[in-house]
Design a protein around this motif. Structure first.
Motif, PDB file in Angstrom:
ATOM      1  N   PHE A  52       0.855  -1.184   0.000  1.00  0.00           N
ATOM      2  CA  PHE A  52       0.000   0.000   0.000  1.00  0.00           C
ATOM      3  C   PHE A  52       0.892   1.235   0.000  1.00  0.00           C
ATOM      4  CE2 PHE A  52      -2.053   3.548   2.080  1.00  0.00           C
ATOM      5  CZ  PHE A  52      -3.190   3.670   1.314  1.00  0.00           C
ATOM      6  N   CYS A  53       0.479   2.259  -0.741  1.00  0.00           N
ATOM      7  CA  CYS A  53       1.250   3.505  -0.761  1.00  0.00           C
ATOM      8  C   CYS A  53       0.313   4.672  -1.049  1.00  0.00           C
ATOM      9  CB  CYS A  53       2.331   3.416  -1.841  1.00  0.00           C
ATOM     10  SG  CYS A  53       3.335   4.912  -1.983  1.00  0.00           S
ATOM     11  N   ASP A  54       0.340   5.690  -0.195  1.00  0.00           N
ATOM     12  CA  ASP A  54      -0.427   6.907  -0.480  1.00  0.00           C
ATOM     13  C   ASP A  54       0.547   8.063  -0.698  1.00  0.00           C
ATOM     14  OD1 ASP A  54       0.335   7.815   2.040  1.00  0.00           O
ATOM     15  OD2 ASP A  54      -1.620   7.488   2.967  1.00  0.00           O
ATOM     16  N   SER A  55       0.092   9.312  -0.579  1.00  0.00           N
ATOM     17  CA  SER A  55       0.963  10.439  -0.916  1.00  0.00           C
ATOM     18  C   SER A  55       2.172  10.548   0.016  1.00  0.00           C
ATOM     19  CB  SER A  55       0.171  11.755  -0.906  1.00  0.00           C
ATOM     20  OG  SER A  55      -0.263  12.059   0.402  1.00  0.00           O
ATOM     21  N   SER A  56       2.137   9.857   1.147  1.00  0.00           N
ATOM     22  CA  SER A  56       3.313   9.826   2.031  1.00  0.00           C
ATOM     23  C   SER A  56       4.511   9.209   1.307  1.00  0.00           C
ATOM     24  CB  SER A  56       3.018   9.014   3.294  1.00  0.00           C
ATOM     25  OG  SER A  56       1.843   9.467   3.916  1.00  0.00           O
ATOM     26  N   ILE A  58       5.168   9.642  -1.865  1.00  0.00           N
ATOM     27  CA  ILE A  58       5.725  10.697  -2.715  1.00  0.00           C
ATOM     28  C   ILE A  58       6.687  11.560  -1.889  1.00  0.00           C
ATOM     29  CG2 ILE A  58       5.168  12.773  -4.066  1.00  0.00           C
ATOM     30  CD1 ILE A  58       2.409  11.466  -4.633  1.00  0.00           C
ATOM     31  N   ALA A  59       6.216  11.952  -0.690  1.00  0.00           N
ATOM     32  CA  ALA A  59       7.060  12.787   0.179  1.00  0.00           C
ATOM     33  C   ALA A  59       8.321  12.033   0.602  1.00  0.00           C
ATOM     34  CB  ALA A  59       6.265  13.228   1.404  1.00  0.00           C
ATOM     35  N   ASN A  83      -0.080   0.086  -8.588  1.00  0.00           N
ATOM     36  CA  ASN A  83      -0.738   1.122  -7.777  1.00  0.00           C
ATOM     37  C   ASN A  83       0.268   2.174  -7.308  1.00  0.00           C
ATOM     38  OD1 ASN A  83       0.265  -0.976  -6.133  1.00  0.00           O
ATOM     39  ND2 ASN A  83      -0.982  -0.307  -4.405  1.00  0.00           N
ATOM     40  N   HIS A  86       1.201   4.435 -10.343  1.00  0.00           N
ATOM     41  CA  HIS A  86       0.065   5.322 -10.629  1.00  0.00           C
ATOM     42  C   HIS A  86       0.139   6.592  -9.758  1.00  0.00           C
ATOM     43  CE1 HIS A  86      -4.511   5.275 -11.695  1.00  0.00           C
ATOM     44  NE2 HIS A  86      -3.923   6.403 -11.984  1.00  0.00           N
ATOM     45  N   ILE A  87       0.400   6.394  -8.463  1.00  0.00           N
ATOM     46  CA  ILE A  87       0.495   7.522  -7.519  1.00  0.00           C
ATOM     47  C   ILE A  87       1.708   8.399  -7.854  1.00  0.00           C
ATOM     48  CG2 ILE A  87       0.955   8.079  -5.085  1.00  0.00           C
ATOM     49  CD1 ILE A  87      -1.432   6.728  -4.654  1.00  0.00           C
ATOM     50  N   MET A  90       1.223  10.728 -10.750  1.00  0.00           N
ATOM     51  CA  MET A  90       0.435  11.933 -10.455  1.00  0.00           C
ATOM     52  C   MET A  90       1.332  13.079  -9.996  1.00  0.00           C
ATOM     53  SD  MET A  90      -2.930  10.664  -8.468  1.00  0.00           S
ATOM     54  CE  MET A  90      -4.254   9.839  -9.320  1.00  0.00           C
ATOM     55  N   ALA A  91       2.433  12.737  -9.323  1.00  0.00           N
ATOM     56  CA  ALA A  91       3.362  13.771  -8.841  1.00  0.00           C
ATOM     57  C   ALA A  91       4.506  13.995  -9.830  1.00  0.00           C
ATOM     58  CB  ALA A  91       3.918  13.369  -7.487  1.00  0.00           C
TER      59      ALA A  91
ATOM     60  N   THR B  44      -6.668   4.237  -0.806  1.00  0.00           N
ATOM     61  CA  THR B  44      -5.821   5.428  -0.904  1.00  0.00           C
ATOM     62  C   THR B  44      -6.598   6.699  -0.560  1.00  0.00           C
ATOM     63  OG1 THR B  44      -4.567   4.293  -2.623  1.00  0.00           O
ATOM     64  CG2 THR B  44      -4.176   6.643  -2.382  1.00  0.00           C
ATOM     65  N   GLU B  48      -5.768   9.215   2.567  1.00  0.00           N
ATOM     66  CA  GLU B  48      -5.470  10.647   2.405  1.00  0.00           C
ATOM     67  C   GLU B  48      -6.406  11.503   3.262  1.00  0.00           C
ATOM     68  OE1 GLU B  48      -2.868  11.519   0.949  1.00  0.00           O
ATOM     69  OE2 GLU B  48      -2.407   9.950  -0.496  1.00  0.00           O
ATOM     70  N   ASP B 105       7.652  15.898   5.414  1.00  0.00           N
ATOM     71  CA  ASP B 105       7.109  14.556   5.217  1.00  0.00           C
ATOM     72  C   ASP B 105       5.809  14.572   4.427  1.00  0.00           C
ATOM     73  OD1 ASP B 105       9.100  13.101   6.540  1.00  0.00           O
ATOM     74  OD2 ASP B 105       8.275  13.681   8.475  1.00  0.00           O
ATOM     75  N   ARG B 106       5.300  15.760   4.128  1.00  0.00           N
ATOM     76  CA  ARG B 106       4.054  15.859   3.374  1.00  0.00           C
ATOM     77  C   ARG B 106       4.359  16.364   1.961  1.00  0.00           C
ATOM     78  NH1 ARG B 106       2.238  12.438   5.287  1.00  0.00           N
ATOM     79  NH2 ARG B 106       0.475  12.808   3.959  1.00  0.00           N
ATOM     80  N   ALA B 107       3.683  15.779   0.970  1.00  0.00           N
ATOM     81  CA  ALA B 107       3.965  16.148  -0.422  1.00  0.00           C
ATOM     82  C   ALA B 107       2.987  17.182  -0.950  1.00  0.00           C
ATOM     83  CB  ALA B 107       3.918  14.898  -1.296  1.00  0.00           C
ATOM     84  N   MET B 109       0.058  16.379  -1.988  1.00  0.00           N
ATOM     85  CA  MET B 109      -0.621  15.708  -3.095  1.00  0.00           C
ATOM     86  C   MET B 109      -1.903  14.989  -2.659  1.00  0.00           C
ATOM     87  SD  MET B 109       0.858  16.273  -5.944  1.00  0.00           S
ATOM     88  CE  MET B 109       0.233  14.947  -6.986  1.00  0.00           C
ATOM     89  N   ILE B 113      -4.739  13.392  -5.233  1.00  0.00           N
ATOM     90  CA  ILE B 113      -4.977  11.951  -5.310  1.00  0.00           C
ATOM     91  C   ILE B 113      -6.455  11.645  -5.037  1.00  0.00           C
ATOM     92  CG2 ILE B 113      -4.472   9.773  -4.129  1.00  0.00           C
ATOM     93  CD1 ILE B 113      -1.531  10.729  -3.989  1.00  0.00           C
TER      94      ILE B 113
END
Lengths: 100, 148
Positions: A52-56, A58-59, A83, A86-87, A90-91, B44, B48, B105-107, B109, B113
């Protein structure tokens, strides 16, 4: 949680499990500790075991990119599950780091 | 839209509960037989939204996060995530890609998303009273493909 190996100043870190706001802090600390210990020229992040991976995530990549750049090195991302890529798309992370 | 099922979960805004919330939403929506990609998108957007409540709404102080998941006829779903935290003073700015008031630590985004993975998103916020994010999405599920 991570696994890692170092060979000829290439540090390969395999990230295990989930990347979210909760886990990212520990991942950052572990990876940055290894970077400072081994001073690699290239940090390879292997995402094949990330489920699993969310915007964290990306950071996490952006922060490691800045750290490696400040040390004169680079970051490469490999084996991205669909997945995750894909995220990252977006960045537009491929502007900054090599995605293999 | 006629509602056919719903669940509500209220939990403490601790980062360890981010995975609890997204797994709970995905488990509830399993009755729609979603594809793996649909499950990943649901997890996801929940992650978020809940992270925003914890990091921005409550700024890592204690507070309750409420998540409601509704299923409507025809495979439409609605996920509502709300906090009673500090609120967002400028919603368009908060939704701008790469904008963040958080640390490194925050993007910035999260909203991009949520927008990318849902069909419709609505944000309501009152400074000092909290924020509610409502996301709607169509879940086609795996059935369509096997029937074809």
């Amino acid at each position: 949680m991570i696994n890692y190996e170092v060979s000829e100043r290439i540090l390969t870190v395999t990230i295990l499990g989930e990347i979210d706001h909760h886990t990212a802090i520990g991942l950052r600390t572990e990876i940055d500790g290894l970077v400072r210990k081994y001073s690699p020229l290239c940090l390879i992040l292997d995402f094949s075991r990330v489920d699993f991976c969310d915007s964290s995530g990306i950071a996490l990549v952006l922060g490691r990119y800045r750290l490696m750049k400040s040390l004169g090195g680079e970051v490469e991302l490999i084996r991205l599950p669909e997945n995750v890529s894909h995220i990252f798309d977006m960045a537009d992370l491929k502007r900054l780091v090599k995605i293999g | 839209m006629k509602e056919i099922n719903q669940m509500t979960l209220v939990f403490e805004g601790r980062s360890v509960n981010e995975s609890f919330a997204r797994v709970t939403a995905a488990a509830f929506l399993a009755q729609l037989d979603p594809t793996l990609q649909e499950i990943a998108e649901i997890k996801t957007v929940v992650s978020e939204a809940v992270t925003n409540c914890i990091v921005h709404g409550y700024e890592d102080k204690p507070g309750a996060v409420r998540m409601k998941v509704q299923i409507f006829e025809g495979g439409r779903i609605r996920i509502t995530v709300s906090d009673k935290g500090k609120g967002i003073p400028d919603i368009p700015q908060a939704m701008t890609p790469c904008f963040t008031t958080g640390n490194e630590d925050r993007a910035g985004m999260g909203f991009s998303i949520m927008q990318g993975f849902s069909d419709k998103i609505r944000v309501r916020s009152f400074p000092g009273r909290g924020t509610t994010v409502v996301m709607e999405k169509y879940i086609g599920g795996r059935k369509e493909k096997t029937d074809a």
